[in-house]
Scaffold this active site. Structure first.
Site, PDB file in Angstrom:
ATOM      1  CD  GLN A 154      -3.296   0.652   2.317  1.00  0.00           C
ATOM      2  OE1 GLN A 154      -2.693   0.674   3.978  1.00  0.00           O
ATOM      3  NE2 GLN A 154      -4.176   0.686   1.784  1.00  0.00           N
ATOM      4  CD  GLU A 238       9.412  31.794 -19.948  1.00  0.00           C
ATOM      5  OE1 GLU A 238      10.778  31.141 -20.218  1.00  0.00           O
ATOM      6  OE2 GLU A 238       9.377  32.547 -20.400  1.00  0.00           O
TER       7      GLU A 238
HETATM    8  C1  LIG Z   1      19.603  26.551 -16.584  1.00  0.00           C
HETATM    9  C2  LIG Z   1      19.108  27.906 -16.793  1.00  0.00           C
HETATM   10  C3  LIG Z   1      18.647  28.655 -18.339  1.00  0.00           C
HETATM   11  C4  LIG Z   1      18.800  30.114 -18.517  1.00  0.00           C
HETATM   12  N1  LIG Z   1      18.041  30.285 -19.321  1.00  0.00           N
HETATM   13  C5  LIG Z   1      18.658  32.220 -19.790  1.00  0.00           C
HETATM   14  C6  LIG Z   1      18.344  32.222 -21.006  1.00  0.00           C
HETATM   15  O1  LIG Z   1      18.276  31.646 -21.549  1.00  0.00           O
HETATM   16  N2  LIG Z   1      18.628  33.543 -20.693  1.00  0.00           N
HETATM   17  C7  LIG Z   1      18.785  34.422 -19.486  1.00  0.00           C
HETATM   18  O2  LIG Z   1      17.924  35.923 -20.120  1.00  0.00           O
HETATM   19  N3  LIG Z   1      18.109  33.993 -18.349  1.00  0.00           N
HETATM   20  C8  LIG Z   1      18.014  32.543 -18.402  1.00  0.00           C
HETATM   21  N4  LIG Z   1      18.122  32.217 -16.895  1.00  0.00           N
HETATM   22  C9  LIG Z   1      18.202  33.236 -15.699  1.00  0.00           C
HETATM   23  C10 LIG Z   1      17.264  32.478 -14.848  1.00  0.00           C
HETATM   24  O3  LIG Z   1      15.782  33.306 -15.773  1.00  0.00           O
HETATM   25  C11 LIG Z   1      17.459  33.308 -14.039  1.00  0.00           C
HETATM   26  O4  LIG Z   1      18.895  32.092 -13.200  1.00  0.00           O
HETATM   27  C12 LIG Z   1      16.021  33.039 -13.218  1.00  0.00           C
HETATM   28  O5  LIG Z   1      15.522  34.639 -13.580  1.00  0.00           O
HETATM   29  C13 LIG Z   1      16.809  33.825 -11.645  1.00  0.00           C
HETATM   30  O6  LIG Z   1      17.493  34.655 -11.081  1.00  0.00           O
HETATM   31  P1  LIG Z   1      19.089  34.471 -10.947  1.00  0.00           P
HETATM   32  O7  LIG Z   1      19.706  32.954 -11.052  1.00  0.00           O
HETATM   33  O8  LIG Z   1      19.518  35.315 -10.403  1.00  0.00           O
HETATM   34  O9  LIG Z   1      18.275  34.665  -9.105  1.00  0.00           O
HETATM   35  P2  LIG Z   1      17.423  35.383  -8.423  1.00  0.00           P
HETATM   36  O10 LIG Z   1      16.724  36.341  -8.397  1.00  0.00           O
HETATM   37  O11 LIG Z   1      19.438  36.155  -7.661  1.00  0.00           O
HETATM   38  O12 LIG Z   1      17.175  34.961  -6.822  1.00  0.00           O
HETATM   39  C14 LIG Z   1      17.554  34.431  -5.910  1.00  0.00           C
HETATM   40  C15 LIG Z   1      16.555  34.013  -4.970  1.00  0.00           C
HETATM   41  O13 LIG Z   1      16.518  34.712  -4.436  1.00  0.00           O
HETATM   42  C16 LIG Z   1      15.077  34.958  -4.435  1.00  0.00           C
HETATM   43  N5  LIG Z   1      14.150  36.305  -4.734  1.00  0.00           N
HETATM   44  C17 LIG Z   1      14.891  37.102  -5.408  1.00  0.00           C
HETATM   45  N6  LIG Z   1      13.659  37.780  -5.410  1.00  0.00           N
HETATM   46  C18 LIG Z   1      12.725  38.015  -4.530  1.00  0.00           C
HETATM   47  C19 LIG Z   1      11.778  39.252  -4.136  1.00  0.00           C
HETATM   48  N7  LIG Z   1      11.217  40.017  -4.667  1.00  0.00           N
HETATM   49  N8  LIG Z   1      10.921  38.394  -3.649  1.00  0.00           N
HETATM   50  C20 LIG Z   1      11.120  37.092  -3.241  1.00  0.00           C
HETATM   51  N9  LIG Z   1      12.684  35.634  -3.333  1.00  0.00           N
HETATM   52  C21 LIG Z   1      13.024  36.576  -4.911  1.00  0.00           C
HETATM   53  C22 LIG Z   1      14.396  34.064  -5.638  1.00  0.00           C
HETATM   54  O14 LIG Z   1      13.520  33.599  -5.996  1.00  0.00           O
HETATM   55  C23 LIG Z   1      15.679  32.677  -5.280  1.00  0.00           C
HETATM   56  O15 LIG Z   1      15.209  31.707  -4.583  1.00  0.00           O
HETATM   57  C24 LIG Z   1      18.485  31.033 -17.155  1.00  0.00           C
HETATM   58  C25 LIG Z   1      18.898  30.300 -15.931  1.00  0.00           C
HETATM   59  C26 LIG Z   1      19.082  28.990 -15.673  1.00  0.00           C
HETATM   60  C27 LIG Z   1      19.513  28.120 -14.773  1.00  0.00           C
END
Ligand SMILES: Cc1cc2nc3c(=O)[nH]c(=O)nc-3n(C[C@H](O)[C@H](O)[C@H](O)COP(=O)(O)OP(=O)(O)OC[C@H]3O[C@@H](n4cnc5c(N)ncnc54)[C@H](O)[C@@H]3O)c2cc1C
Length: 254
Positions: A154, A238
């Site tokens: 289960q 995204e």
């Molecule tokens: C495999 C991969 C592919 C990608 N491809 C692309 C691409 O093709 N083009 C492109 O432009 N980008 C791309 N990205 C980037 C992606 O869009 C970013 O990684 C994402 O938007 C988060 O930004 P960051 O990594 O700087 O995290 P940060 O913004 O630094 O966030 C770090 C943490 O803080 C939290 N946080 C931040 N602000 C707030 C808030 N106001 N309130 C609460 N929590 C918050 C976030 O949720 C997260 O938990 C890619 C990323 C990865 C990992």
């Protein structure tokens, strides 16, 4: 995104300055997907420092444009072997006709594409979850312990039931929202809900799939561990799931 501007997308530091009939780009992008196949990239740059989002313009930059280079591969937990890329723009001259939409309209255009992008992440989550469920059902019928298939226990049945239920819920959300967008509705809140729920759902489903497969779920011999790693990024891409919650709660509280 850029090293200093991820979730805060309007905080980009890449600049585009008008010189004669050209625009000159300077700045860095990182984590960029699909650069190995890209003949053109779309680049957001600040054309007006004083304005926030309204100062962002979208440019098309073609492969081979002088001043545009790929600085390094950024290897990931599970992504394609070529990884993500860091892109560098150094005095990169772009003709005026490569502006998408108009000066200052880049952020607006990017935001407009988010609904579809977020539902797309929902669909990716759904597809991966369905595959994991299928593998888990098959494995649980084949794997025999204590003289019976583990599907007879289960504990396993309940995990399968929970996986299937969450998948069904996500499926309704993905298909309904995609259908409404196809019919012309603008659905930023619902798209954020789809992305949030479906990407969290596949994380839980992947975790259960590993558990149902036992040690085999951890072995590279089966695709379960690979999918477990691959789906992790869906909570980050995204717009992170925290940003989705901001979008949803803002629409409730406005
Ligand atoms: C495999 C991969 C592919 C990608 N491809 C692309 C691409 O093709 N083009 C492109 O432009 N980008 C791309 N990205 C980037 C992606 O869009 C970013 O990684 C994402 O938007 C988060 O930004 P960051 O990594 O700087 O995290 P940060 O913004 O630094 O966030 C770090 C943490 O803080 C939290 N946080 C931040 N602000 C707030 C808030 N106001 N309130 C609460 N929590 C918050 C976030 O949720 C997260 O938990 C890619 C990323 C990865 C990992």
């Amino acid at each position: 995104m850029e090293p200093n501007a991820g979730s805060d997308a309007a905080g980009i530091e890449t600049r585009a300055e008008k010189r004669g009939n050209k625009w000159v780009l300077n700045g860095n992008k990182h984590f960029i997907s699909n650069r190995a196949n890209a003949d053109v990239v779309m680049v957001m740059a600040k054309t007006d420092k004083a304005k926030g989002a309204a100062g962002v313009t979208a440019f098309i930059v073609e492969k081979g444009t002088p001043g545009f280079s790929v600085a390094q591969r950024q290897l990931t937990m599970a992504g394609p072997p070529e990884g993500q890329a860091e892109l560098v723009f150094e005095d990169c001259e772009i003709p005026e006709e490569n502006i998408i939409g108009g000066v200052g309209l880049g952020f607006k255009a990017a935001m407009a594409s988010l609904d579809e992008g977020r539902v797309h992440v929902g669909a990716m989550s759904l597809g991966a979850a369905k595959r994991l469920l299928e593998m888990s059902v098959n494995y649980s019928k084949q794997r025999v312990q204590f003289g019976k298939p583990i599907a007879a226990f289960q504990a396993i049945q309940f995990m399968l039931a929970e996986m299937a239920t969450e998948i069904y819920a996500a499926e309704q959300m993905v298909y309904n929202t995609a259908w409404r967008i196809d019919n012309g509705e603008s659905l930023p809140t619902e798209s954020a809900m789809v992305k949030l729920f479906a990407s969290e759902m596949v994380g839980r489903v992947a975790d259960k799939a590993v558990q149902i497969h036992g040690g085999m779920g951890y072995m590279a011999e089966l695709p379960v561990e690979r999918i477990y790693r691959e789906v992790r990024v869906l909570r980050i891409l995204e717009g992170t799931n925290e940003i989705q919650k901001l979008v949803i709660s803002r629409s409730l509280l406005k």
